[in-house]
Design a protein around this motif. Structure first.
Motif, short mmCIF file in Angstrom:
data_model
loop_
_atom_site.label_atom_id
_atom_site.label_comp_id
_atom_site.label_asym_id
_atom_site.label_seq_id
_atom_site.Cartn_x
_atom_site.Cartn_y
_atom_site.Cartn_z
N VAL A 26 46.57 52.87 34.07
CA VAL A 26 46.27 53.21 35.45
C VAL A 26 44.83 52.77 35.80
O VAL A 26 43.89 53.10 35.08
CB VAL A 26 46.41 54.73 35.68
N VAL A 27 44.72 52.03 36.87
CA VAL A 27 43.40 51.70 37.42
C VAL A 27 43.33 52.33 38.81
O VAL A 27 43.89 51.79 39.77
CB VAL A 27 43.17 50.18 37.49
N PRO A 28 42.69 53.47 38.92
CA PRO A 28 42.68 54.18 40.21
C PRO A 28 42.03 53.35 41.31
O PRO A 28 41.12 52.54 41.05
CB PRO A 28 41.85 55.44 39.92
N ASP A 29 42.51 53.57 42.51
CA ASP A 29 41.90 52.91 43.67
C ASP A 29 40.40 53.17 43.69
O ASP A 29 39.95 54.26 43.39
CB ASP A 29 42.50 53.49 44.97
N GLY A 30 39.68 52.17 44.02
CA GLY A 30 38.24 52.34 44.19
C GLY A 30 37.44 51.94 42.98
O GLY A 30 36.25 51.63 43.09
N VAL A 31 38.07 51.93 41.80
CA VAL A 31 37.28 51.63 40.60
C VAL A 31 36.83 50.17 40.56
O VAL A 31 35.63 49.89 40.41
CB VAL A 31 38.04 52.05 39.33
N PRO A 32 37.75 49.21 40.71
CA PRO A 32 37.26 47.82 40.72
C PRO A 32 36.25 47.58 41.84
O PRO A 32 35.26 46.88 41.65
CB PRO A 32 38.54 47.00 40.95
N GLU A 33 36.50 48.21 42.99
CA GLU A 33 35.59 48.05 44.12
C GLU A 33 34.20 48.62 43.79
O GLU A 33 33.18 48.08 44.20
CB GLU A 33 36.16 48.75 45.36
N HIS A 34 34.22 49.71 43.06
CA HIS A 34 32.95 50.33 42.65
C HIS A 34 32.16 49.37 41.75
O HIS A 34 30.95 49.23 41.87
CB HIS A 34 33.26 51.66 41.94
N PHE A 35 32.87 48.71 40.83
CA PHE A 35 32.22 47.70 40.00
C PHE A 35 31.68 46.56 40.87
O PHE A 35 30.54 46.10 40.70
CB PHE A 35 33.20 47.14 38.97
N ALA A 36 32.50 46.13 41.81
CA ALA A 36 32.08 45.01 42.66
C ALA A 36 30.84 45.37 43.47
O ALA A 36 29.95 44.53 43.68
CB ALA A 36 33.22 44.59 43.57
N ALA A 37 30.79 46.63 43.90
CA ALA A 37 29.68 47.06 44.78
C ALA A 37 28.38 47.24 44.00
O ALA A 37 27.30 47.21 44.58
CB ALA A 37 30.06 48.37 45.47
N ASN A 38 28.48 47.42 42.72
CA ASN A 38 27.27 47.65 41.92
C ASN A 38 26.94 46.44 41.06
O ASN A 38 26.26 45.53 41.49
CB ASN A 38 27.44 48.93 41.10
N MET A 39 27.49 46.41 39.85
CA MET A 39 27.20 45.27 38.98
C MET A 39 27.51 43.94 39.66
O MET A 39 26.72 43.00 39.61
CB MET A 39 28.05 45.41 37.71
N GLY A 40 28.66 43.88 40.32
CA GLY A 40 29.08 42.62 40.95
C GLY A 40 28.09 42.15 42.00
O GLY A 40 27.62 41.01 41.96
N ALA A 41 27.77 43.03 42.94
CA ALA A 41 26.89 42.63 44.04
C ALA A 41 25.49 42.29 43.53
O ALA A 41 24.87 41.31 43.95
CB ALA A 41 26.81 43.76 45.06
N ARG A 42 25.03 43.11 42.60
CA ARG A 42 23.69 42.87 42.04
C ARG A 42 23.64 41.51 41.34
O ARG A 42 22.71 40.73 41.50
CB ARG A 42 23.35 44.01 41.06
N GLY A 43 24.68 41.25 40.54
CA GLY A 43 24.72 39.99 39.79
C GLY A 43 24.84 38.78 40.70
O GLY A 43 24.19 37.75 40.49
N LYS A 44 25.67 38.92 41.71
CA LYS A 44 25.88 37.81 42.64
C LYS A 44 24.58 37.43 43.34
O LYS A 44 24.23 36.25 43.45
CB LYS A 44 26.94 38.21 43.66
N ALA A 45 23.88 38.46 43.81
CA ALA A 45 22.61 38.21 44.50
C ALA A 45 21.58 37.57 43.57
O ALA A 45 20.88 36.61 43.93
CB ALA A 45 22.07 39.52 45.07
N ALA A 46 21.49 38.11 42.37
CA ALA A 46 20.52 37.58 41.41
C ALA A 46 20.84 36.12 41.07
O ALA A 46 19.95 35.27 40.96
CB ALA A 46 20.49 38.43 40.15
#
Lengths: 690, 690
Positions: free
Chosen positions: B303-323
């Motif tokens: 089970v991958v609950p709703d919001g979890v991948p998005e939470h990763f994208a909003a934190n590590m993902g967004a930070r990494g993309k910008a950097a």
């Protein structure tokens, strides 16, 4: 505390000058550490070491290990001056001094007893072969384990047979080696209070001063492991050395680490305290300068001043002789009071096994389902260990997987008393420390036990430094390496051995056995416990293997000859030979049935040991692998290298030519072609090529 | 400090349950550490790790190494939830997510990207192949060295191309391994402030609780090495974890060690904090109990609950993309401001070498006196390193002997600034730490450098765990192993390799080269630097070897094909073939002259590399070793195993069948029969057998 007397100083300088002269004459060697560490070793030998020079095999002698093996001349000088006699354990030195002055003059020459690095069995007084750094310190942990085990097992009130100490002289290089770290951590965990490491810190290594690469606080590190740590500020301060040694003797709950600051090449006018004093002769001028500094005759070489050997005899010699004589009386009383135990101690001393031990070897009924050889080996080991009380060993945190736990009543865990076991325990927990495990087991064998080490075959990669030394020292150690092929399955390529079997077979003297089923496992144990002066490795499967029907096929006793005909066509005239080891034997049996159904006459040769087979006479080898039958297939889930010898020019070698893969075993075997159909195909291919 | 939000907790528990489900479905694996260490890794990834999931090959990404490789499901869960994309470095995953949910459902199955232990090149986001304990931590030291070197070499004011950190999650087992100790000591010496080891201390290993074998004070030990040490009392305390990670970021003068106390199998009702949570599935009941504990649907799996991948994208993902985007701009500016250096950085990124580098390869005039191949290799290495600025390497305290010091102006020593060098230094001083050296060099290769490691061939025994992983990871590393035979002489059997060459050849993928003279050494370097995704070992002699007259004999370029005809009789019709490697080639040349004088037509085949020769087509191999010429002699001062393949049934294999001995080289070679006369004798014997 005794002051350094003139005779002490003269003796110390004699050691220094013998080392300098020997290296100079050999034009090769390491003069610096003997010159710097001479007072450290001298003081230990003369004032503390319990050693009878006339009886280098006395069981309760203190052990002195020169872990800094390149300082071999330090040890040879000590052996010579102390007058240690040769022994039957040391080739060709019985009845003569272990190291003569002539040996020292022939340092590093053929036929001398003074090789570049100290070699066990070549020179009496050398307790372990050293040189590869870290090995001596790690061996010493096993020697200390043996000492604790012997004491706990055999000492009786008023009959203290065993209370020897293990002293090690080690170096900056030893301290940097991982195996030393593993061994130090283990020694502290086991609270080996009979173990003392003396760290000759001269701050020089080959590339230069050690601060190029080494800036840790070694004393703090050993405190963190749990050692008793003390420091000697100057190796030339004999009183300080005595204080430190006494601290060790007074510490009953942990091993002791003595950090001794010393001057490499002490006395050499220009080279002292420089990296140039480490390796290679210092040159005539420096040697002459050192002689001048120490008041030695400038043109004399290999000078042993009057009084020096006598001084050794009056101190270390007399002390050791008396202690040995007292022990002999004690042992005689022990034999009377405890005849059974006395026989055990004598057997340990003589390297023999209890009569009838082979009766303990189990046999296993035919069973198509069978069991993993790690399981059968575990049952056999347990049966044998009950009959042979000084089988002691363990695994590097893998005993539940390697099935090497001794589970019978009283086997127990080898631990400091109160820590979940005691020193009579037969099961060692080495932790995730493969290299230190194998080295410690070397030390246990040097201490007279019949020890075993165990782990996954892949992790022999971590321990090869010590595995090799077991072979070089000709030790009776047994290694049980399980999970011996891609049959490991899901754990994948990091855990699936490919090159490890071959790499073990390549070590001179090593006997490698890969049993095909439970009964071959039993025969493997029979063989390895009978070996004299040879280490053995038994490779075991993780997965179940059928227990072969020995009524229908040949008996497993054929294993002793390395390879044997397991199955033949009824007329004994095969047209193809399938040769396999371990788990691949039953694979070949399945193929053999298929071939038979197709009317193809095949022979199966089970070949658990290349080494043992190669040692058979030509007639036997030809009877197993007749030169006329050139249609051959070899099957082993490992490196193909070396199989050409048995497959011949037209044979087919089924082997692993890549790393493995992570998947359930059936998928792995299918993927890499280890199926009966592929073997049948290979057999036909081999026949077609002929 | 951020509090643990609900979404954080949900994400952490998702990781836990994915791991438990995957192990349960695979019926194989290790659930306990992912469940215990999930918050530790999660917090790091989400709040600190600088990583663009869309660009896993971005040069300035932070590295995360899972040294505790058996906790692979922890990493796969993170890679999946973070949405890391496949890359060209990872076979077959470009253009798709590196780990799909389907991969997780097929954990440890064939063809999935989720093998039992993480494999570099198989799964994007896996920075190093781990599983054999201690390797990941040791690799990480090399990654941190690469980071420091790249920063010191290429960063310019306002143009900070490189400032990545290397984070490692490690375990009790890692801490016990000697290679980890070596690596930790080295990292502190080098003051690698970009390196953070996070020690997940759950006090459980396979045999039971770690106090069975491990009772040291790990934090004190790391302080003794010189690390910045901090402790987190409970892995579930995310604020404490953040504080510890921040401490690392704030520490500029040393590496940081974070000891995190955790609960193995956290959430499993009965197994939490027990050894049973370590390996093997926990059972349906325990998994269900854990799901209940974490509020997950009891009958749902993967089970991958709703919001979890998005939470990763909003934190590590967004930070990494910008950097990453900012870095791309920086790099574009850098290419303009520093075009030459920019080309170098791009070449490092692409794994290419500067144009024309082969022009730097020296050739050597014929010279009967010649030079040791360690010397010629050293000259070649120096020439190449001047042309290829990112060749960086060193030896395990043996550089003066292995001749691997880069001596040209500006080469310098790689040290913490002010410690006798700086981070631009090209010469690493690894100390007496062979295993950590090879592992660190693996990490340097993972960091994009073309690194080399060096030592005596005998000491490959100490480093095989890491050598194997270089092959499994398909890394472009070069090993220079000198003192490659009994030709070592006086140092004796402890230092004379016998089985080591074979053991290296047996590693799948490894290229082993044993050049016969200076010009073969030059060709060897040409070959190894051209290798793509393969490690290579060059075995070099200690003793001088004649530089073969290449006007008279065949050119050394034949080395590229693994073996070539060096000398033939004038009519090209030999009646016997002498096959040799390295120092034995000139021995065979001497024998060839003697045979010629006796009217016997011989061919000499120089065979520096089995692997390269075996990869040639049949026609070439038959041209070098015509099947019709069965009178053959192979000569190599090493294990005989494997030579039958080239010698054939009737050939003679001159090899070492025992350990060596300590004596001057001439005496050693005479003793073991490596003389021209013995080769002549063997040639006649081979001819007589045909």
């Amino acid at each position: 505390m005794p002051d350094a007397s003139d005779l002490d100083q003269l003796s110390i300088n004699t050691i220094r000058m013998l080392a300098a002269d020997a290296v100079q004459k050999a034009k090769s060697g390491h003069p610096g550490t003997p010159m710097g560490a001479a007072p450290t070793a001298y003081t230990l030998w003369q004032r503390y070491l319990r050693y009878d020079p006339a009886a280098p095999e006395w069981m309760n002698r203190d052990r002195f290990v020169l872990s800094v093996g390149h300082a071999s001349m330090l040890l040879y000088s000590l052996i010579h001056l102390a007058g240690i006699q040769g022994s039957s354990e040391s080739d060709g030195t019985e009845g003569r001094p272990a190291v003569t002055l002539d040996d020292i003059k022939h340092f590093r020459q053929a036929q001398s007893h003074t090789p570049g690095h100290p070699e066990y069995r070549l020179t009496s007084g050398v307790e372990a072969t050293t040189g590869p750094l870290g090995q001596g310190v790690a061996d010493s942990v096993g020697m200390a384990i043996a000492g604790k085990w012997l004491a706990a097992t055999y000492n009786r009130p008023d009959l203290t047979l065993f209370d020897y100490n293990v002293w090690v002289l080690c170096s900056d290089g030893d301290m940097m080696e991982g195996v030393a770290s593993e061994a130090a951590s283990l020694a502290a965990h086991l609270k080996l209070s009979n173990l003392c490491w003396i760290y000759d810190s001269n701050r020089v290594s080959i590339e230069g001063y050690t601060d190029l690469a080494f800036s840790e606080d070694v004393a703090a590190r050993f405190r963190a492991y749990g050692w008793n740590v003390t420091t000697v500020e100057d190796a030339n301060d004999l009183a300080q050395l005595c204080r430190a040694y006494q601290t060790f003797l007074d510490t009953a709950d942990r091993p002791t680490f003595i950090l001794v600051h010393s001057h490499i090449g002490y006395g050499a006018p220009k080279l002292q305290d420089t990296p140039k004093a480490h390796s290679d002769p210092m040159g005539e001028e420096e040697v002459a300068g050192a002689k001048k500094f120490f008041g030695f005759p400038p043109d004399g070489t290999f000078v042993v001043p009057d009084g020096v050997p006598e001084h050794f005899a009056a101190n270390m010699g007399a002390r050791g002789k008396a202690a040995h004589a007292a022990w002999d009386k004690l042992m005689a009383a022990y034999r009377k009071a405890h005849p059974d135990l006395g026989r055990q101690v004598d057997a340990i001393a003589n390297g023999t096994l209890p009569e009838g031990w082979e009766d303990a070897l189990p046999t296993f009924p035919a069973d198509p389902k069978g069991m993993a050889t790690r399981d059968s080996s575990g049952k056999i080991l347990n049966a044998l260990a009950q009959r042979i009380p000084w089988i002691v060993g363990g695994a590097a945190d893998l005993a539940p997987s390697t099935k090497t736990t001794l589970t019978f009543e009283g086997a127990g865990s080898f631990q400091a008393p109160g820590n979940g076991g005691d020193y009579r325990g037969r099961n060692l927990h080495f932790g995730v420390r493969e290299h230190a495990m194998v080295a410690a087991v070397n030390g246990m064998a040097l201490g007279g036990l019949r020890p075993y080490a165990s782990g996954f075959l892949i992790f022999t990669d971590y321990a090869r430094g010590a595995i090799r030394l077991a072979a070089l020292m000709e030790l009776n150690v047994v290694h049980i390496w399980t999970h011996d092929s891609i049959g490991v399955g899901e754990d994948g390529p990091t855990h699936q051995p490919i090159e490890q079997l071959l790499s073990l077979r390549a070590i001179p003297g090593m006997v490698v056995l890969r049993p095909a089923d439970a009964n071959e496992a039993s025969e493997a144990w029979r063989v390895v416990l009978k070996l004299k002066h040879r280490p053995a490795a038994i490779a075991c499967s993780r997965q179940p293997l059928p227990t072969i029907d020995r009524e229908r096929f040949a008996p497993a006793s054929g294993l002793a000859r390395g390879a044997y005909v397991l199955a033949d066509p009824p007329d004994g005239k095969p047209s193809v030979i399938l040769i396999a080891t371990g788990s691949e034997v039953s694979l070949c049996l399945a193929a053999w049935e298929k071939l038979r159904a197709e009317g193809i006459a095949a022979r199966i040769v089970s070949m658990p040991s290349w080494e043992l087979f190669n040692e058979q006479d030509q007639a036997y080898r030809d009877s197993v692998l007749p030169p006329s039958i050139t249609a051959r297939v070899t099957v082993e889930q490992a490196s193909p290298i070396g199989w050409d010898r048995y497959a011949g020019r037209t044979g087919v070698v089924l082997a692993m030519r890549s790393f493995g893969m992570s998947a359930p075993i059936a998928a792995v075997l299918e993927h890499f072609g280890f199926t009966p159909d592929k073997v049948v195909e290979a057999a036909k291919q081999a026949m077609a090529a002929n």
